[in-house]
Design a protein around this motif. Sequence first.
Motif, PDB file in Angstrom:
ATOM      1  N   LYS A 153      -8.488 -37.370  -7.311  1.00 27.94           N
ATOM      2  CA  LYS A 153      -7.597 -36.137  -7.480  1.00 27.94           C
ATOM      3  C   LYS A 153      -6.200 -36.726  -7.313  1.00 27.94           C
ATOM      4  CE  LYS A 153      -6.156 -31.903  -8.269  1.00 27.94           C
ATOM      5  NZ  LYS A 153      -6.318 -31.392  -9.669  1.00 27.94           N
ATOM      6  N   TRP A 154      -5.903 -37.374  -6.297  1.00 27.14           N
ATOM      7  CA  TRP A 154      -4.505 -37.802  -5.995  1.00 27.14           C
ATOM      8  C   TRP A 154      -4.055 -38.848  -7.266  1.00 27.14           C
ATOM      9  CZ3 TRP A 154      -3.286 -42.978  -5.314  1.00 27.14           C
ATOM     10  CH2 TRP A 154      -2.074 -43.479  -5.122  1.00 27.14           C
TER      11      TRP A 154
ATOM     12  N   LYS B  22      -3.985 -34.381   1.516  1.00 31.20           N
ATOM     13  CA  LYS B  22      -5.381 -33.979   1.843  1.00 31.20           C
ATOM     14  C   LYS B  22      -6.135 -35.360   1.561  1.00 31.20           C
ATOM     15  CE  LYS B  22      -5.490 -29.529  -0.711  1.00 31.20           C
ATOM     16  NZ  LYS B  22      -5.776 -28.751  -1.645  1.00 31.20           N
ATOM     17  N   LEU B  23      -5.800 -36.361   0.979  1.00 27.85           N
ATOM     18  CA  LEU B  23      -6.572 -37.534   0.909  1.00 27.85           C
ATOM     19  C   LEU B  23      -6.085 -38.364   2.185  1.00 27.85           C
ATOM     20  CD1 LEU B  23      -7.630 -40.097  -0.579  1.00 27.85           C
ATOM     21  CD2 LEU B  23      -5.318 -40.834  -1.227  1.00 27.85           C
TER      22      LEU B  23
ATOM     23  N   ILE C 271      -3.081 -37.016 -10.499  1.00 27.48           N
ATOM     24  CA  ILE C 271      -1.828 -36.452 -10.276  1.00 27.48           C
ATOM     25  C   ILE C 271      -0.731 -37.511 -10.476  1.00 27.48           C
ATOM     26  CG2 ILE C 271      -0.167 -34.751  -8.995  1.00 27.48           C
ATOM     27  CD1 ILE C 271      -2.905 -33.433  -7.938  1.00 27.48           C
TER      28      ILE C 271
ATOM     29  N   GLU D 297       2.591 -31.136  -6.418  1.00 27.35           N
ATOM     30  CA  GLU D 297       1.264 -31.249  -6.470  1.00 27.35           C
ATOM     31  C   GLU D 297       0.744 -32.775  -5.870  1.00 27.35           C
ATOM     32  OE1 GLU D 297      -1.394 -29.381  -7.531  1.00 27.35           O
ATOM     33  OE2 GLU D 297       0.222 -27.533  -7.941  1.00 27.35           O
ATOM     34  N   LEU D 298       1.798 -33.817  -6.295  1.00 30.02           N
ATOM     35  CA  LEU D 298       0.907 -34.939  -5.748  1.00 30.02           C
ATOM     36  C   LEU D 298       1.058 -35.225  -4.085  1.00 30.02           C
ATOM     37  CD1 LEU D 298       0.268 -37.897  -6.413  1.00 30.02           C
ATOM     38  CD2 LEU D 298       2.756 -38.629  -6.647  1.00 30.02           C
TER      39      LEU D 298
ATOM     40  N   GLN E  45     -10.885 -36.739  -3.077  1.00 28.74           N
ATOM     41  CA  GLN E  45      -9.784 -36.679  -2.897  1.00 28.74           C
ATOM     42  C   GLN E  45      -8.930 -37.752  -3.569  1.00 28.74           C
ATOM     43  OE1 GLN E  45      -8.417 -34.119  -1.686  1.00 28.74           O
ATOM     44  NE2 GLN E  45      -9.925 -32.993  -0.698  1.00 28.74           N
TER      45      GLN E  45
ATOM     46  N   GLU F 133       0.619 -32.818  -2.266  1.00 27.04           N
ATOM     47  CA  GLU F 133      -0.318 -32.059  -1.714  1.00 27.04           C
ATOM     48  C   GLU F 133      -1.602 -32.973  -1.698  1.00 27.04           C
ATOM     49  OE1 GLU F 133      -0.937 -28.962  -0.218  1.00 27.04           O
ATOM     50  OE2 GLU F 133       1.280 -28.747  -0.381  1.00 27.04           O
ATOM     51  N   ALA F 134      -1.936 -33.634  -2.866  1.00 24.04           N
ATOM     52  CA  ALA F 134      -2.675 -34.479  -2.975  1.00 24.04           C
ATOM     53  C   ALA F 134      -2.947 -35.607  -1.835  1.00 24.04           C
ATOM     54  CB  ALA F 134      -3.134 -34.876  -4.519  1.00 24.04           C
ATOM     55  N   ARG F 135      -1.719 -36.313  -1.698  1.00 27.65           N
ATOM     56  CA  ARG F 135      -1.679 -37.216  -0.584  1.00 27.65           C
ATOM     57  C   ARG F 135      -1.972 -36.613   0.572  1.00 27.65           C
ATOM     58  NH1 ARG F 135       1.288 -38.694   3.197  1.00 27.65           N
ATOM     59  NH2 ARG F 135       2.529 -36.613   2.943  1.00 27.65           N
TER      60      ARG F 135
END
Length: 819
Positions: free
Chosen positions: A46-47, A86-87, A50, A79-80, A43, A82-84
């Motif tokens: 990925k973060w 999830k992280l 992005i 997208e960022l 995660q 969403e990644a934040r």
Amino acid sequence: MTSRIIFRLNIWQADKHCVFQLRYGEGQEVSDTLEYPEELTTQYEKWREIYLQLYPNLRARKLSGGDLDPSASIDFGHELEEARAKLLDTFQRWLAQLPEIREKIQNKIHTIAQNISQSEEKEGTHPTVDIFIACNSIDLERLPWEAWQLVPEDIPSEILPTEILRFARIPIATRQEYVESHPHLRSGKPRILVILGDNTGLDLDEDKQTVKVLKRVAQLKFFDWQQKEGVENLKEALAKEIADERGWDALFFMGHSEETEVTDGELAIAPNTYVSIAQIKEYLTTAKEYGLRFCLFNSCDGLQIANRLADLGLQVVVMREPIHDDVAHVFLRQFCQELARHEDVHNAMLTACWHLQHVEKLLYPSAYLIPSFFSPYGVEPFRFKRWGWRKILLPWIPTSRETIALGVLLILSTMVPVQDKLFDLRTWIQAIYRDKTQNLLPPESQPVLPESQPVLLVGIDPASLREEGIESPKINPMDRTYIAKLVKQLSKPEARVIGINYLFDILQKEDDLTLFQSITEAVKNHHTWFVFASEKQEHGHRAKVTPSIASNKWSLQGDITLTIEPSWELILPRNANCEDDCPFGYQLAQAQRLNKVSRSLDSPQPQLNSLNDLQNQVTKFLRNKQDDKIIPLTQADIPLGLQPIIDFSIPPEHVYKYISAWKLFDQELALEKLDQKIIMIAAGGYDQADDNYSLPLAIRYWHSIRNSNDINFERRSFTGSEAHAYMIHHILSQHVVVLVPTFWIFPIAAILGKVINLMRQKQNWQQQKMRIGLIIFTLVYGVVCLQIYISVHFLIPWLLPSVTFEIFALSLFGKKAHA
């Protein structure tokens, strides 16, 4: 300063497990072990991927509004976000498996929340929970520990301020519980060194303008490579600036930076010019010794930089990840505004992050996760304190070592042997100065003393004793028939004022009669003024001339006591009604004045048939007269109650003429008129005399350069009669030099030294040039003191005040906290 509840959380990662150790209180600790979730690494990567796509060419280009990349077909902002999410979700779920550790921390937060809800304390006085996190790997350090949600959900958000829970980072290698981060607190207004590095693709001018808001609380010094044209070695210039001995409170860096494998990170201080933290480590250590406490690196990839500086004992705010130029501007603006309000650096960072998270979240998503605060364990976060009266006065307060040095100097200034030597040395230098400048005779002496030598000193020296054949026991006490012979010889040229510096308090019938006849003959024929020696002895008894030699109805008596330590004192009566305790030299001077005015005024004069005490007649006469020529000089006339001293810087030949007693019988002298001189018969330096003193250096100097028959050049002692001759000269000429106490000058020297020291800190004076300047200033001060002595008649101490001035000006003893 608010109270703090402090925890230390150590996290070690080994293979797929992490060990958590929470330490708090007095040696208490809680430990737990969790399996490290690979999902968390996935995660995070990925973060970060992005994040780098949303902010390409970080701190390298200016973007407007929220349209970060108009050419992109993908909404990286969404997208960022969403990644934040999830992280952070994975991160929070992982840490939720530490129930005991969470409970210990949350209990403290609950207690604080309860106290706040039940109290009426104003904002800013509440305690904080500070968690110092140490990780053993760079991968753990990259995680957003500041986002760990530990505030219990059952506590309303309006009760707890946002900064109630604060995360600080510390190097894992730091073992001691507390580290002193500021062994030397700077005095004076805080100073900030602002380093503007490589500005390729960056708008550092905006940073420069933003930082200027701190001028309200600190002095700013900018190090800008663009203003260093002609500097051959920019790195050396930067190192020298960092280690400036005036010290810095804070250091800001703006520009490009990045991580390195072994040199703790590097800074781009100019295009194609880099300096590693390892290269400037020793200069930063020196800066810390001079007072540096906080560093801000508003640049990219600062984890390694922060770890190294925190290990040195500094507090640091860095960006763990690359940061865009716009985000850096927003963060710096909020951060500096808080510092200007005297907020501490940790809270200032949290406020700037809150602004990015809640106000700028659409423009700069995830940017609030980037800043981190590093600090030595347990150290109070740095802040620019308010510049109140206490802060203004603080630079002027002597340090503990300066206080000790000043105390030692004050003690030295009160030690009689030390002061005696310093006075002797000072008058010797004054004599040399008077000689070289040809100011040999005080101007006020010339109209008062028509003759250069008002005193004829008749010395009964070894040669006179041999010539007369006088041996013990006739030497001590002195043979009175010989004194009678001298008095009779002096009466021939009509000597009108004669002082005899011998005590005649013991009755010697036959010798006393001979002396009595010589004295009464002089009084009868010439109305000669006689002043006899007296001395206060034990039990209050005063040794006076015996009535078998002289009567107080036609003679005077004067106290021959001298005060020679720590300085030769010009002895004056407290008032004109001194009666029988008048000083010997004072009585002779007054007799000379009265002798000169006796013909024009109805003044008293010695008469054998007088029925009244001559001293009372003199006192009554002086009380009724206002003539400046005969008004006596007393201690009450001395300014500020200071101590008058004998001025040995005047050559002896301008004060008295010395003649050996045996030469008094030469035909030429017998024919010389002595009615204008004061004659003093005294011991001339023979060993049995009790008034021999060490020869003052000033007198030794005059003897060494004068080859005059009027001065007994060969003698190595200084007699009390010579001191009395100087007093007579000073009283007749109204020449009074007063000694300014050393402890009066100490505070002035210390304050001037502090002024120079503060100016040195503010204006960046070079140490070598300053030392030369101080040497010149000290020499000039010495010359001024010498001239003031001649012109104004004040002896101002030079050596000890100069040492005091140097100590405070150079801060020679100032590298300790203030007392």
